[in-house]
Design a protein around this motif. Structure first.
Motif, mmCIF file in Angstrom:
data_model
loop_
_atom_site.group_PDB
_atom_site.id
_atom_site.type_symbol
_atom_site.label_atom_id
_atom_site.label_comp_id
_atom_site.label_asym_id
_atom_site.label_seq_id
_atom_site.Cartn_x
_atom_site.Cartn_y
_atom_site.Cartn_z
ATOM 1 N N VAL A 27 12.389 -8.783 -19.000
ATOM 2 C CA VAL A 27 11.152 -9.553 -19.143
ATOM 3 C C VAL A 27 10.549 -9.339 -20.522
ATOM 4 N N TYR A 87 15.385 -14.508 -11.855
ATOM 5 C CA TYR A 87 13.954 -14.834 -11.799
ATOM 6 C C TYR A 87 13.236 -14.356 -13.059
ATOM 7 N N ALA A 88 13.633 -13.208 -13.570
ATOM 8 C CA ALA A 88 12.974 -12.633 -14.745
ATOM 9 C C ALA A 88 13.113 -13.513 -15.975
ATOM 10 N N CYS A 92 16.450 -18.753 -7.037
ATOM 11 C CA CYS A 92 17.211 -17.656 -7.636
ATOM 12 C C CYS A 92 17.951 -16.848 -6.576
ATOM 13 N N LEU A 144 15.599 -4.851 -15.216
ATOM 14 C CA LEU A 144 14.699 -5.952 -14.882
ATOM 15 C C LEU A 144 13.455 -5.929 -15.761
ATOM 16 N N THR A 174 8.505 -9.781 -10.921
ATOM 17 C CA THR A 174 9.966 -9.642 -10.904
ATOM 18 C C THR A 174 10.390 -8.380 -10.156
ATOM 19 N N ALA A 184 16.605 -11.188 -8.745
ATOM 20 C CA ALA A 184 15.432 -10.795 -9.534
ATOM 21 C C ALA A 184 15.684 -10.959 -11.030
ATOM 22 N N ALA A 223 11.752 -18.350 -6.779
ATOM 23 C CA ALA A 223 12.298 -17.107 -6.225
ATOM 24 C C ALA A 223 13.335 -17.429 -5.149
ATOM 25 N N HIS A 238 4.200 -10.818 -15.010
ATOM 26 C CA HIS A 238 5.528 -11.363 -14.697
ATOM 27 C C HIS A 238 6.515 -10.233 -14.446
ATOM 28 N N ASP A 239 6.401 -9.159 -15.220
ATOM 29 C CA ASP A 239 7.236 -7.978 -14.980
ATOM 30 C C ASP A 239 6.998 -7.450 -13.566
ATOM 31 N N TYR A 298 12.391 -7.950 -6.443
ATOM 32 C CA TYR A 298 13.565 -7.088 -6.261
ATOM 33 C C TYR A 298 13.364 -6.124 -5.090
#
Length: 557
Positions: free
Chosen positions: A14, A120-121, A341, A10, A92, A117, A338, A88-89, A96
């Motif tokens: 990103v 979403y990433a 996703c 994940l 994400t 997730a 979210a 953003h990381d 998760y």
């Protein structure tokens, strides 16, 4: 071991899809909210906890992080984009962990949480929030909301409330936290003590009361331009029906993010006042809501939460509860997506239960396709010319984007290209005084004084002092009058402008030019000095002094 692998994938995904944003420049509102925002360039607690002086936005946490960037690198955009990628990381990864907390005990729970997730990433609809420096508000609000929800589930109420407060102070859409934690507890059948909900509700009410007072007894901007959101001029009923049509456009972009734009204003999304155009979207929305209520009654937890996150995430930005500053914006989908996703991941989980290897292959292909689209879309945000050029291709009926692209061409000296875009913008929206004024300025620069004067005069008649470009219009019109031998009229406009806006340097330097032409050298020198005291970089004032054979007079205290 599997959990660590999923986490690493994940975080790496990103970095992979957003690494090319690090070379991007500042665009659009970055100048307003970063470069010319004292909350960022000269921060203090009082400034941070006050509404923005231009837009009245109240986002102290967001502006505090931007101020930290300013302290690190000043106006260099690299650190801003790097921190956005980190946020953003974080969002994400927190999504998760949240989904693991909610559904991890189910046989496919970990796989579904990872799939949601991962989607979403890399989803391209997030590029506006991540690749745009001031899109950070979306990232912070979502990350703090997810963190607060996780802490709520882990019975750490004080830390959860602190994250809720930070989310609210990042962006208004975080009000979704309270209904979501209640909905989540209902869905999984694990209620907390009543005092926990009461404290969260009290914090929400306190925040809403503070925002109401700070914004002058209202929620949202005082004046919403028609061009930004045509829904504001509709009755509540027609506004909601049209907003439901827009809601389906968000859904379409999440399923097929081929044509993305930084703006969807007038007249890209037509507004209707008839049932033929509005009823189908309303019926489809009612059917979707009915399906969600069915899931709610049956306590189908994953489906409840997928719909709940989507609906709650859009609650305050969809122009349904109240009109907002824009008819549509991809950044507004950052939190709601979210839920989208998760919905896709639930469908993928059904395939996973039947054939695991094919399911992983399908996910890999989907993620790869979305990642490629995101990497390509990030390059649209590298500078203003790229961004506006991409926008007019994606939304060809958007007058604002054509006008913005024209302005960019104008600033680069590409006058023919700029004129073409101004003409398109005025065909779409002939009632835009700003577009008309800048087109008049272009014609003035090309030496077409009579048409320039006619357009600028009309633009002034359609505008007023509340227009951010009004001072520019007045001074440019005075310059046109000077070129057409109407010096008395020019002086009248400049005198009034200086009386009403004495801090606007171009008015002083233009009057200095006029007085120099009339051989009133002492007055010309005084006006040029005044202009340079306001703006030491005023080239016109400095040129007047050079012609007078003088240097700026020191400011007397």
């Amino acid at each position: 071991m599997r959990h660590r692998l999923f986490t690493a994938l994940l975080l790496a995904s990103v970095v992979f899809v957003y690494a090319n944003t690090l070379a991007n420049q500042f665009v659009m509102d970055d100048e307003l909210y970063i470069l010319r925002n004292p909350q960022v360039t000269d921060p203090s607690l009082q400034r941070l906890f006050s509404p923005n002086p231009v837009s009245t936005l109240f986002r102290p946490v967001t502006f505090a992080t931007l101020a930290l960037n300013w302290a690190i690198s000043g106006p260099s955009p690299l650190s801003y984009h790097l921190i956005n990628m980190v946020f953003h990381d974080a969002a994400t990864w927190l999504l998760y962990i949240l989904l693991l907390e909610l559904f991890g005990s189910a046989p496919e729970g970990a796989a579904v949480a990872f799939a949601a997730a991962l989607l979403y990433a890399v989803h391209p609809i997030h590029t506006e929030a991540v690749a745009w420096a001031v899109g950070r508000a979306e990232l912070l609000a979502a990350a703090f909301l997810f963190a607060g929800w996780i802490l709520h589930l882990r019975d750490r109420p004080a830390a959860s409330l602190a994250c809720f407060a930070a989310a609210l102070l990042s962006k208004e859409s975080a009000v979704a936290f309270f209904p979501l934690v209640v909905l989540g507890d209902y869905a999984i059948g694990k209620w907390k003590s009543g005092i926990r909900y009461a404290l969260a509700a009290a914090l929400l009410v306190l925040y809403l009361g503070a925002v109401w007072k700070i914004e002058g007894g209202r929620f949202g901007p005082v004046d919403i331009p028609f061009v930004d959101n045509p829904l504001v001029h509709l009755s509540a009923g027609w506004r909601i029906l049209n907003a439901l049509r827009v809601a389906w456009k968000y859904v379409a972009l999440q399923f097929w993010p081929a044509a993305l734009s930084c703006d969807y204003s007038f007249n890209q999304i037509p507004v209707f006042r008839d049932w033929r155009h509005t009823l189908p979207a309303a019926l489809a929305a009612a059917a979707l809501l009915g399906a969600w209520v069915w899931a709610l009654r049956g306590r189908r937890a994953p489906w409840i939460l997928a719909g709940g996150i989507y609906f709650a995430g859009f609650a305050v930005t969809a122009n349904i509860l109240l009109p907002t500053g824009t008819i549509m914006g991809e950044r507004l989908a950052y939190l709601p997506s979210a839920g989208f996703c998760l919905l896709l991941a639930l469908g993928w989980g059904w395939i996973w239960r039947k054939t695991e290897y094919q399911a992983w292959g399908l996910l890999a292909v989907t993620v790869l396709a979305l990642s490629v689209r995101t990497v390509v879309r990030n390059r649209d945000w590298r500078d203003t010319l790229s961004l506006y050029s991409a926008a007019v291709r994606a939304v060809p009926n958007d007058a604002k984007m054509h006008a913005n692209l024209a302005g960019e061409y104008f600033s680069r000296g590409q006058l023919e290209a700029a004129a073409k875009e101004y003409q398109i913008a005025l065909r779409i929206n002939p009632e835009s005084p700003d577009t008309m004024a800048f087109y008049a300025a272009l014609e003035f620069q090309r030496g077409n004084y009579l048409p320039a004067g006619a357009m600028m005069e009309k633009a002034l008649s359609m505008s007023g002092r509340n227009d951010l470009n009004y001072d520019f219009m007045v001074v440019t019109f005075a310059s046109i009058l000077m070129k057409t031998n109407h010096s008395d009229g020019a002086l009248e406009y400049l005198n009034r402008e200086i009386a009403e806006a004495p801090a606007y340097a171009p008015a002083w330097s233009t009057r200095a030019e006029l007085r120099f032409e009339q051989r009133q050298f002492a007055d010309a020198r005084a006006d040029a000095d005044a202009a340079l005291h306001l703006n030491p970089a005023d080239a016109q004032a400095r040129e007047i002094l050079n012609r007078l054979g003088s240097t700026p007079t020191p400011l007397r205290h």
